[in-house]
Design a protein around this motif. Structure first.
Motif, PDB file in Angstrom:
ATOM      1  N   GLN A 177       0.834  -1.192   0.000  1.00  0.00           N
ATOM      2  CA  GLN A 177       0.000   0.000   0.000  1.00  0.00           C
ATOM      3  C   GLN A 177       0.876   1.251   0.000  1.00  0.00           C
ATOM      4  O   GLN A 177       0.583   2.227  -0.704  1.00  0.00           O
ATOM      5  CB  GLN A 177      -0.933   0.000   1.218  1.00  0.00           C
ATOM      6  N   LYS A 178       1.943   1.210   0.778  1.00  0.00           N
ATOM      7  CA  LYS A 178       2.876   2.338   0.823  1.00  0.00           C
ATOM      8  C   LYS A 178       3.554   2.536  -0.531  1.00  0.00           C
ATOM      9  O   LYS A 178       3.688   3.659  -1.019  1.00  0.00           O
ATOM     10  CB  LYS A 178       3.924   2.083   1.914  1.00  0.00           C
ATOM     11  N   LEU A 179       3.977   1.419  -1.145  1.00  0.00           N
ATOM     12  CA  LEU A 179       4.611   1.486  -2.464  1.00  0.00           C
ATOM     13  C   LEU A 179       3.640   2.038  -3.498  1.00  0.00           C
ATOM     14  O   LEU A 179       3.990   2.901  -4.313  1.00  0.00           O
ATOM     15  CB  LEU A 179       5.109   0.101  -2.889  1.00  0.00           C
ATOM     16  N   LYS A 180       2.394   1.556  -3.479  1.00  0.00           N
ATOM     17  CA  LYS A 180       1.390   2.034  -4.433  1.00  0.00           C
ATOM     18  C   LYS A 180       1.153   3.529  -4.271  1.00  0.00           C
ATOM     19  O   LYS A 180       1.045   4.268  -5.259  1.00  0.00           O
ATOM     20  CB  LYS A 180       0.076   1.266  -4.255  1.00  0.00           C
ATOM     21  N   SER A 181       1.088   3.987  -3.045  1.00  0.00           N
ATOM     22  CA  SER A 181       0.890   5.407  -2.787  1.00  0.00           C
ATOM     23  C   SER A 181       2.035   6.225  -3.376  1.00  0.00           C
ATOM     24  O   SER A 181       1.818   7.268  -3.999  1.00  0.00           O
ATOM     25  CB  SER A 181       0.779   5.645  -1.282  1.00  0.00           C
ATOM     26  N   HIS A 182       3.264   5.733  -3.186  1.00  0.00           N
ATOM     27  CA  HIS A 182       4.444   6.417  -3.719  1.00  0.00           C
ATOM     28  C   HIS A 182       4.417   6.452  -5.249  1.00  0.00           C
ATOM     29  O   HIS A 182       4.659   7.497  -5.860  1.00  0.00           O
ATOM     30  CB  HIS A 182       5.714   5.728  -3.216  1.00  0.00           C
TER      31      HIS A 182
ATOM     32  N   ASP B 261       1.766   6.090  -7.266  1.00  0.00           N
ATOM     33  CA  ASP B 261       0.656   6.932  -7.714  1.00  0.00           C
ATOM     34  C   ASP B 261       1.020   8.413  -7.637  1.00  0.00           C
ATOM     35  O   ASP B 261       0.669   9.205  -8.525  1.00  0.00           O
ATOM     36  CB  ASP B 261      -0.599   6.665  -6.875  1.00  0.00           C
ATOM     37  N   GLU B 262       1.742   8.786  -6.592  1.00  0.00           N
ATOM     38  CA  GLU B 262       2.163  10.179  -6.428  1.00  0.00           C
ATOM     39  C   GLU B 262       3.122  10.592  -7.541  1.00  0.00           C
ATOM     40  O   GLU B 262       3.006  11.678  -8.104  1.00  0.00           O
ATOM     41  CB  GLU B 262       2.832  10.340  -5.052  1.00  0.00           C
ATOM     42  N   ARG B 263       4.072   9.721  -7.856  1.00  0.00           N
ATOM     43  CA  ARG B 263       5.040  10.014  -8.934  1.00  0.00           C
ATOM     44  C   ARG B 263       4.339  10.126 -10.282  1.00  0.00           C
ATOM     45  O   ARG B 263       4.672  10.993 -11.089  1.00  0.00           O
ATOM     46  CB  ARG B 263       6.103   8.918  -9.001  1.00  0.00           C
ATOM     47  N   ILE B 264       3.375   9.260 -10.541  1.00  0.00           N
ATOM     48  CA  ILE B 264       2.623   9.308 -11.798  1.00  0.00           C
ATOM     49  C   ILE B 264       1.849  10.620 -11.899  1.00  0.00           C
ATOM     50  O   ILE B 264       1.816  11.265 -12.952  1.00  0.00           O
ATOM     51  CB  ILE B 264       1.686   8.089 -11.917  1.00  0.00           C
TER      52      ILE B 264
END
Length: 199
Positions: free
Chosen positions: A13-18, A20-23
């Motif tokens: 979940q933390k990785l996905k959040s990171h 998604d933020e970069r995208i």
């Protein structure tokens, strides 16, 4: 759910959040300059992989081969019949075989004129300048002229430059630089280049 599964889920979940933020932050849309350099194997192969990807979407692609054009090239053989692919070959082979600076320079200038035409065409989505780094290193091409053509290309056009010892000024303007690092190469142990694997 086990503790291990819960930890894994939190990490993902933390990785996905990171991600998604970069995208979300990547808002600019334009062509790019990619440089594939380094002493390792795979620079040209990586470029042909991107050619295949672009052709798969129906884009027009130009490939200019400055060194290995007279060699067999499995990727080129497979893709050459695609109506969206144009290939220009220097046609003199390896410069250490020709050993003729004047002839190599003339051949380079001839194929460079094809490259400039492709770099000036807004309908060409991707241009590969395969092994052009050697042309700059040996002085067959002027780096200012090459940079002018790269900087003046259509905004939507992506260019891939391949070859060892990429000129520092190319690296300064590149959007992406991938350096192939040699850890071990079979050739150094006496193994011949293998058709369908190395070329």
């Amino acid at each position: 759910m086990t503790d291990r599964d819960a930890r894994h889920r939190r990490a993902m979940q933390k990785l996905k959040s990171h991600v998604d933020e970069r995208i979300a932050e990547a808002s600019e849309q334009r062509g790019q300059l990619l440089v594939f350099t380094g002493n390792g194997k795979g620079k040209t192969t990586a470029a042909w992989g991107t050619v295949t990807r672009a052709l798969g979407y129906g884009y027009r692609v130009g490939v200019v081969q400055f060194i290995k054009g007279t060699w067999e090239c499995g990727e080129r053989e497979r893709l050459i019949d695609d109506a969206n692919l144009e290939v220009a070959i220097m046609g003199t082979g390896f410069t250490w075989e020709t050993q003729n600076r004047d002839a190599d320079t003339r051949a380079c200038q001839t194929v460079w004129s094809e490259a400039k035409r492709l770099l000036d065409d807004p309908n060409v989505y991707l241009v590969v300048l395969d092994e052009i780094t050697y042309m700059l290193k040996f002085g067959y091409l002027d780096v200012d002229e090459v940079l002018e053509a790269l900087n003046g290309r259509p905004a939507e056009q992506t260019v891939i430059v391949t070859g060892r010892n990429a000129h520092r000024r190319l690296l300064e303007v590149a959007d992406t630089i991938s350096e192939m690092q040699e850890v071990r190469h079979a050739f150094n142990a006496g193994l011949q280049a293998r058709r369908g694997i190395d070329y």
